[in-house]
Design a protein around this motif. Structure first.
Motif, PDB file in Angstrom:
ATOM      1  N   GLU A  66      12.105  37.027 -59.230  1.00  0.00           N
ATOM      2  CA  GLU A  66      12.837  37.808 -58.242  1.00  0.00           C
ATOM      3  C   GLU A  66      12.027  37.934 -56.947  1.00  0.00           C
ATOM      4  OE1 GLU A  66      13.673  41.393 -60.424  1.00  0.00           O
ATOM      5  OE2 GLU A  66      15.611  40.631 -61.116  1.00  0.00           O
ATOM      6  N   GLU A  67      10.731  38.138 -57.076  1.00  0.00           N
ATOM      7  CA  GLU A  67       9.863  38.231 -55.894  1.00  0.00           C
ATOM      8  C   GLU A  67       9.858  36.912 -55.130  1.00  0.00           C
ATOM      9  OE1 GLU A  67       7.409  39.562 -52.963  1.00  0.00           O
ATOM     10  OE2 GLU A  67       8.410  40.772 -54.505  1.00  0.00           O
ATOM     11  N   ARG A  68       9.717  35.824 -55.845  1.00  0.00           N
ATOM     12  CA  ARG A  68       9.730  34.505 -55.175  1.00  0.00           C
ATOM     13  C   ARG A  68      11.080  34.250 -54.519  1.00  0.00           C
ATOM     14  NH1 ARG A  68       7.798  30.169 -59.331  1.00  0.00           N
ATOM     15  NH2 ARG A  68       8.602  28.810 -57.708  1.00  0.00           N
ATOM     16  N   SER A  69      12.147  34.616 -55.191  1.00  0.00           N
ATOM     17  CA  SER A  69      13.484  34.435 -54.628  1.00  0.00           C
ATOM     18  C   SER A  69      13.640  35.255 -53.357  1.00  0.00           C
ATOM     19  CB  SER A  69      14.532  34.853 -55.661  1.00  0.00           C
ATOM     20  OG  SER A  69      15.826  34.736 -55.125  1.00  0.00           O
ATOM     21  N   ALA A  70      13.145  36.475 -53.368  1.00  0.00           N
ATOM     22  CA  ALA A  70      13.217  37.328 -52.171  1.00  0.00           C
ATOM     23  C   ALA A  70      12.413  36.713 -51.036  1.00  0.00           C
ATOM     24  CB  ALA A  70      12.714  38.731 -52.496  1.00  0.00           C
ATOM     25  N   GLN A  71      11.251  36.153 -51.351  1.00  0.00           N
ATOM     26  CA  GLN A  71      10.431  35.506 -50.312  1.00  0.00           C
ATOM     27  C   GLN A  71      11.144  34.286 -49.741  1.00  0.00           C
ATOM     28  OE1 GLN A  71       6.747  34.692 -52.294  1.00  0.00           O
ATOM     29  NE2 GLN A  71       5.970  36.781 -52.064  1.00  0.00           N
ATOM     30  N   PHE A  72      11.707  33.461 -50.615  1.00  0.00           N
ATOM     31  CA  PHE A  72      12.446  32.282 -50.134  1.00  0.00           C
ATOM     32  C   PHE A  72      13.636  32.700 -49.272  1.00  0.00           C
ATOM     33  CE2 PHE A  72      10.865  29.793 -54.019  1.00  0.00           C
ATOM     34  CZ  PHE A  72       9.874  29.170 -53.286  1.00  0.00           C
ATOM     35  N   TYR A  73      14.318  33.751 -49.700  1.00  0.00           N
ATOM     36  CA  TYR A  73      15.466  34.237 -48.932  1.00  0.00           C
ATOM     37  C   TYR A  73      15.024  34.693 -47.548  1.00  0.00           C
ATOM     38  CZ  TYR A  73      19.416  37.083 -47.476  1.00  0.00           C
ATOM     39  OH  TYR A  73      20.464  37.608 -46.765  1.00  0.00           O
ATOM     40  N   LYS A  74      13.907  35.411 -47.498  1.00  0.00           N
ATOM     41  CA  LYS A  74      13.387  35.905 -46.219  1.00  0.00           C
ATOM     42  C   LYS A  74      13.020  34.744 -45.310  1.00  0.00           C
ATOM     43  CE  LYS A  74       9.716  38.714 -44.232  1.00  0.00           C
ATOM     44  NZ  LYS A  74       8.468  39.401 -44.475  1.00  0.00           N
ATOM     45  N   VAL A  75      12.295  33.754 -45.857  1.00  0.00           N
ATOM     46  CA  VAL A  75      11.888  32.595 -45.058  1.00  0.00           C
ATOM     47  C   VAL A  75      13.109  31.818 -44.584  1.00  0.00           C
ATOM     48  CG1 VAL A  75      10.728  30.348 -45.192  1.00  0.00           C
ATOM     49  CG2 VAL A  75       9.603  32.389 -46.109  1.00  0.00           C
ATOM     50  N   GLN A  79      14.230  31.194 -40.765  1.00  0.00           N
ATOM     51  CA  GLN A  79      14.401  29.843 -40.235  1.00  0.00           C
ATOM     52  C   GLN A  79      15.818  29.651 -39.683  1.00  0.00           C
ATOM     53  OE1 GLN A  79      13.344  27.338 -43.518  1.00  0.00           O
ATOM     54  NE2 GLN A  79      11.158  27.361 -43.008  1.00  0.00           N
ATOM     55  N   TYR A  80      16.807  30.194 -40.376  1.00  0.00           N
ATOM     56  CA  TYR A  80      18.189  30.082 -39.907  1.00  0.00           C
ATOM     57  C   TYR A  80      18.348  30.808 -38.568  1.00  0.00           C
ATOM     58  CZ  TYR A  80      23.199  30.785 -39.562  1.00  0.00           C
ATOM     59  OH  TYR A  80      24.496  30.819 -39.109  1.00  0.00           O
ATOM     60  N   GLN A  81      17.806  32.010 -38.510  1.00  0.00           N
ATOM     61  CA  GLN A  81      17.925  32.781 -37.275  1.00  0.00           C
ATOM     62  C   GLN A  81      17.210  32.085 -36.115  1.00  0.00           C
ATOM     63  OE1 GLN A  81      19.873  35.550 -37.030  1.00  0.00           O
ATOM     64  NE2 GLN A  81      19.539  35.271 -34.838  1.00  0.00           N
ATOM     65  N   LYS A  82      16.050  31.522 -36.401  1.00  0.00           N
ATOM     66  CA  LYS A  82      15.294  30.798 -35.366  1.00  0.00           C
ATOM     67  C   LYS A  82      16.104  29.596 -34.877  1.00  0.00           C
ATOM     68  CE  LYS A  82      10.893  28.460 -34.617  1.00  0.00           C
ATOM     69  NZ  LYS A  82       9.654  27.974 -35.220  1.00  0.00           N
TER      70      LYS A  82
END
Length: 92
Positions: A66-75, A79-82
């Motif tokens: 879940e932590e890794r998934s949250a990190q991937f989601y954040k990244v 990246q999408y917003q950028k």
């Protein structure tokens, strides 16, 4: 009468011996069942400890995922917003 009394006494002794053997067999069977129940209880406790250990391990693994998934989601979101900001800036 004397013979009849002796015969009755032998029958009584024989019955008592038979009863005593039956009681001893029953006690042995009861003790065996008690020991078997104790053995099964120990096995059950061991299985329960093992299951609790597995449960803790899988909960830990789930928390990591879940932590890794949250990190991937954040990244990915960053990246999408950028990329969206860059496209928006180019086509203004």
């Amino acid at each position: 009468r004397d013979e009849f009394g002796k015969l009755l006494e032998r029958e009584r002794i024989s019955s008592n011996e038979h009863l005593t053997r039956a009681i001893l067999r029953e006690r042995a069977a009861t003790e065996e069942e008690r020991l078997k129940a104790q053995r099964f209880a120990r096995q059950l406790e061991e299985k329960d400890r093992e299951l609790k250990k597995h449960d803790a391990y899988y909960k830990e693994q789930l928390a990591r995922l879940e932590e890794r998934s949250a990190q991937f989601y954040k990244v990915t979101t960053e990246q999408y917003q950028k990329a969206a900001d860059e496209v928006s800036a180019r086509f203004k």
